[in-house]
Design a protein around this motif. Structure first.
Motif, PDB file in Angstrom:
ATOM      1  N   LYS A 111     -25.325  60.393  10.304  1.00 44.84           N
ATOM      2  CA  LYS A 111     -24.805  61.800  10.218  1.00 44.84           C
ATOM      3  C   LYS A 111     -25.886  62.754  10.841  1.00 44.84           C
ATOM      4  CE  LYS A 111     -24.427  61.407   5.685  1.00 44.84           C
ATOM      5  NZ  LYS A 111     -24.034  61.975   4.259  1.00 44.84           N
ATOM      6  N   ARG A 126     -30.116  62.113  -4.258  1.00 45.05           N
ATOM      7  CA  ARG A 126     -29.665  61.491  -3.172  1.00 45.05           C
ATOM      8  C   ARG A 126     -27.996  61.874  -2.958  1.00 45.05           C
ATOM      9  NH1 ARG A 126     -32.228  55.524  -4.321  1.00 45.05           N
ATOM     10  NH2 ARG A 126     -34.336  56.292  -3.948  1.00 45.05           N
ATOM     11  N   SER A 182     -27.056  53.118   3.299  1.00 43.82           N
ATOM     12  CA  SER A 182     -27.403  54.754   2.940  1.00 43.82           C
ATOM     13  C   SER A 182     -28.141  55.162   3.915  1.00 43.82           C
ATOM     14  CB  SER A 182     -28.118  54.697   1.575  1.00 43.82           C
ATOM     15  OG  SER A 182     -27.299  54.475   0.579  1.00 43.82           O
ATOM     16  N   SER A 183     -29.172  54.376   4.595  1.00 35.48           N
ATOM     17  CA  SER A 183     -29.959  55.125   5.468  1.00 35.48           C
ATOM     18  C   SER A 183     -29.365  55.118   6.695  1.00 35.48           C
ATOM     19  CB  SER A 183     -31.327  54.047   5.567  1.00 35.48           C
ATOM     20  OG  SER A 183     -32.434  54.654   6.470  1.00 35.48           O
ATOM     21  N   MET A 211     -27.158  64.326  -1.112  1.00 40.53           N
ATOM     22  CA  MET A 211     -26.978  65.887  -0.897  1.00 40.53           C
ATOM     23  C   MET A 211     -27.271  66.390   0.528  1.00 40.53           C
ATOM     24  SD  MET A 211     -29.134  66.703  -4.330  1.00 40.53           S
ATOM     25  CE  MET A 211     -29.221  68.435  -3.791  1.00 40.53           C
ATOM     26  N   GLY A 212     -27.654  65.133   1.268  1.00 42.89           N
ATOM     27  CA  GLY A 212     -27.848  65.516   2.763  1.00 42.89           C
ATOM     28  C   GLY A 212     -29.243  65.959   2.918  1.00 42.89           C
ATOM     29  N   LYS A 215     -26.309  55.377   7.167  1.00 43.18           N
ATOM     30  CA  LYS A 215     -25.337  56.505   7.145  1.00 43.18           C
ATOM     31  C   LYS A 215     -26.223  57.788   7.420  1.00 43.18           C
ATOM     32  CE  LYS A 215     -21.243  55.246   4.591  1.00 43.18           C
ATOM     33  NZ  LYS A 215     -20.374  55.500   3.161  1.00 43.18           N
ATOM     34  N   MET A 216     -27.202  57.924   6.849  1.00 36.82           N
ATOM     35  CA  MET A 216     -27.828  59.160   6.836  1.00 36.82           C
ATOM     36  C   MET A 216     -28.318  59.437   8.271  1.00 36.82           C
ATOM     37  SD  MET A 216     -31.062  60.955   7.300  1.00 36.82           S
ATOM     38  CE  MET A 216     -32.354  59.497   6.661  1.00 36.82           C
ATOM     39  N   THR A 220     -36.655  52.649  12.196  1.00 39.69           N
ATOM     40  CA  THR A 220     -36.219  51.418  12.056  1.00 39.69           C
ATOM     41  C   THR A 220     -35.612  51.412  10.867  1.00 39.69           C
ATOM     42  OG1 THR A 220     -38.036  50.458  11.141  1.00 39.69           O
ATOM     43  CG2 THR A 220     -38.248  50.589  13.128  1.00 39.69           C
ATOM     44  N   VAL A 221     -34.566  50.783  10.567  1.00 34.07           N
ATOM     45  CA  VAL A 221     -33.790  50.390   9.367  1.00 34.07           C
ATOM     46  C   VAL A 221     -33.414  48.932   9.201  1.00 34.07           C
ATOM     47  CG1 VAL A 221     -31.825  51.371   7.957  1.00 34.07           C
ATOM     48  CG2 VAL A 221     -32.681  52.702   9.628  1.00 34.07           C
ATOM     49  N   ASN A 255     -29.563  48.346   4.375  1.00 37.61           N
ATOM     50  CA  ASN A 255     -29.891  49.585   3.888  1.00 37.61           C
ATOM     51  C   ASN A 255     -28.806  50.880   4.582  1.00 37.61           C
ATOM     52  OD1 ASN A 255     -30.913  51.975   2.922  1.00 37.61           O
ATOM     53  ND2 ASN A 255     -32.867  51.714   3.479  1.00 37.61           N
ATOM     54  N   ILE A 264     -36.281  59.720  -0.843  1.00 39.28           N
ATOM     55  CA  ILE A 264     -35.363  60.796  -1.690  1.00 39.28           C
ATOM     56  C   ILE A 264     -35.544  60.301  -3.187  1.00 39.28           C
ATOM     57  CG2 ILE A 264     -33.441  62.097  -1.951  1.00 39.28           C
ATOM     58  CD1 ILE A 264     -34.902  62.897   0.688  1.00 39.28           C
ATOM     59  N   ALA A 314     -32.329  64.163   2.692  1.00 38.17           N
ATOM     60  CA  ALA A 314     -33.282  63.595   3.917  1.00 38.17           C
ATOM     61  C   ALA A 314     -33.013  64.152   5.485  1.00 38.17           C
ATOM     62  CB  ALA A 314     -32.717  62.061   4.129  1.00 38.17           C
TER      63      ALA A 314
HETATM   64  C1  COA Z   1     -31.546  56.595   2.440  1.00 32.55           C
HETATM   65  C2  COA Z   1     -32.086  57.852   1.751  1.00 32.55           C
HETATM   66  C3  COA Z   1     -33.240  58.374   2.573  1.00 32.55           C
HETATM   67  C4  COA Z   1     -30.769  58.856   2.071  1.00 32.55           C
HETATM   68  O1  COA Z   1     -30.913  60.150   2.006  1.00 32.55           O
HETATM   69  P1  COA Z   1     -30.116  61.195   1.249  1.00 32.55           P
HETATM   70  O2  COA Z   1     -30.797  62.466   1.441  1.00 32.55           O
HETATM   71  O3  COA Z   1     -29.576  60.670  -0.106  1.00 32.55           O
HETATM   72  O4  COA Z   1     -29.000  61.055   2.387  1.00 32.55           O
HETATM   73  P2  COA Z   1     -27.405  61.557   2.387  1.00 32.55           P
HETATM   74  O5  COA Z   1     -27.192  62.669   1.354  1.00 32.55           O
HETATM   75  O6  COA Z   1     -27.291  61.635   3.905  1.00 32.55           O
HETATM   76  O7  COA Z   1     -26.517  60.057   1.855  1.00 32.55           O
HETATM   77  C5  COA Z   1     -26.565  59.110   2.860  1.00 32.55           C
HETATM   78  C6  COA Z   1     -25.575  57.909   2.082  1.00 32.55           C
HETATM   79  O8  COA Z   1     -26.507  57.485   1.142  1.00 32.55           O
HETATM   80  C7  COA Z   1     -25.444  56.983   0.088  1.00 32.55           C
HETATM   81  N1  COA Z   1     -25.507  57.799  -1.201  1.00 32.55           N
HETATM   82  C8  COA Z   1     -25.001  58.933  -1.610  1.00 32.55           C
HETATM   83  N2  COA Z   1     -25.411  58.987  -2.761  1.00 32.55           N
HETATM   84  C9  COA Z   1     -26.085  58.163  -3.422  1.00 32.55           C
HETATM   85  C10 COA Z   1     -27.094  57.883  -4.602  1.00 32.55           C
HETATM   86  N3  COA Z   1     -26.935  58.684  -5.490  1.00 32.55           N
HETATM   87  N4  COA Z   1     -27.834  56.854  -4.352  1.00 32.55           N
HETATM   88  C11 COA Z   1     -27.701  55.968  -3.411  1.00 32.55           C
HETATM   89  N5  COA Z   1     -27.115  56.347  -2.078  1.00 32.55           N
HETATM   90  C12 COA Z   1     -26.371  57.163  -2.006  1.00 32.55           C
HETATM   91  C13 COA Z   1     -24.076  57.518   0.537  1.00 32.55           C
HETATM   92  O9  COA Z   1     -23.442  56.396   1.264  1.00 32.55           O
HETATM   93  C14 COA Z   1     -24.527  58.530   1.786  1.00 32.55           C
HETATM   94  O10 COA Z   1     -23.496  58.327   2.825  1.00 32.55           O
HETATM   95  P3  COA Z   1     -22.133  59.280   2.704  1.00 32.55           P
HETATM   96  O11 COA Z   1     -22.498  60.705   1.994  1.00 32.55           O
HETATM   97  O12 COA Z   1     -21.455  59.637   4.023  1.00 32.55           O
HETATM   98  O13 COA Z   1     -21.295  58.439   1.880  1.00 32.55           O
HETATM   99  C15 COA Z   1     -32.160  57.640   0.081  1.00 32.55           C
HETATM  100  O14 COA Z   1     -31.045  57.043  -0.244  1.00 32.55           O
HETATM  101  C16 COA Z   1     -33.464  57.134  -0.206  1.00 32.55           C
HETATM  102  O15 COA Z   1     -34.576  57.610  -0.601  1.00 32.55           O
HETATM  103  N6  COA Z   1     -33.206  55.498  -0.470  1.00 32.55           N
HETATM  104  C17 COA Z   1     -34.451  54.858  -0.837  1.00 32.55           C
HETATM  105  C18 COA Z   1     -35.418  54.844   0.145  1.00 32.55           C
HETATM  106  C19 COA Z   1     -34.766  54.405   1.379  1.00 32.55           C
HETATM  107  O16 COA Z   1     -34.183  53.425   1.616  1.00 32.55           O
HETATM  108  N7  COA Z   1     -35.285  54.945   2.525  1.00 32.55           N
HETATM  109  C20 COA Z   1     -34.968  54.696   4.082  1.00 32.55           C
HETATM  110  C21 COA Z   1     -35.819  53.566   4.786  1.00 32.55           C
HETATM  111  S1  COA Z   1     -35.296  53.182   6.199  1.00 32.55           S
END
Ligand code: COA
Length: 167
Positions: free
Chosen positions: A126, A85, A119-120, A87-88, A122-123, A112-113, A117, A80, A90
């Protein structure tokens, strides 16, 4: 955070280059070959999704069905754009993939994570809640399984997922 409209679509071959760039820009995902992204936008397009905002690709989820367990969608890479990021998005991309008629028989999601990671993790946690199902994890790929320095990758299993018409 952007107020612009986001559209979720199946990827087309024309988007492979932008997907490559999006994955590269995350700086933490393993960047695969351009050819791989071409395959994902052609052969595997039914199990992949992109998020479009104007001309830009702001989200990408790649996946495939496990060859020996086709009711399971293996989610491979999730990327994302950093401005989109939290905003839900993913989870919406994965839910959109599941909604396609061709995927109506998918009952499980595997991914796999790496432990760092958060954030992943948590995603996906959820996402399991949204799908009203369980999530569990176990060891899968160890550090030693990789050529270069690489964190371990734990397997997360989500499911069973109730599909349309199921009680
Ligand atoms: C991991 C990732 C895919 C999550 O996507 P997303 O659409 O932001 O997911 P969500 O909105 O559900 O947020 C998940 C969590 O990310 C974290 N988050 C929120 N805003 C964020 C930001 N701006 N930057 C980083 N992490 C953030 C929060 O902990 C959130 O959980 P919470 O809302 O319960 O506190 C995204 O952060 C990403 O692309 N990261 C880089 C690549 C990666 O790590 N991919 C996954 C590999 S397995």
């Amino acid at each position: 955070m952007s107020e612009k409209k986001i559209y979720i679509r199946k990827p087309k071959k024309e988007f492979a280059k932008k997907i490559y760039k999006l994955v590269e820009d995350t700086k933490i995902l393993d960047l695969n070959s351009e050819y791989l992204y071409l395959l994902q936008t052609t052969h595997f397009k039914e199990s992949c999704s992109i998020a479009l905002c104007e001309e830009n690709i702001v989200g990408f989820v790649s996946g495939y069905r496990l060859p020996n367990k086709p009711d399971t969608l293996f989610v491979w890479q999730v990327a994302i754009d950093e401005n989109f990021r939290g905003m839900g998005l993913a989870a919406k991309l994965i839910a959109n993939t599941l909604k396609r008629k061709i995927n109506s028989d998918i009952k499980y999601i595997h991914t796999t994570v790496s432990p760092s990671n958060k954030s992943s993790i948590k995603m996906f946690t959820k996402l399991a809640k949204y799908l009203k199902t369980e999530i569990k994890s176990k060891q899968f790929f160890e550090k030693e399984d990789f050529v270069d320095q690489h964190e371990e990758e734990n397997l997360y299993e989500i499911g069973p997922i109730k599909r349309k018409g199921e009680k």
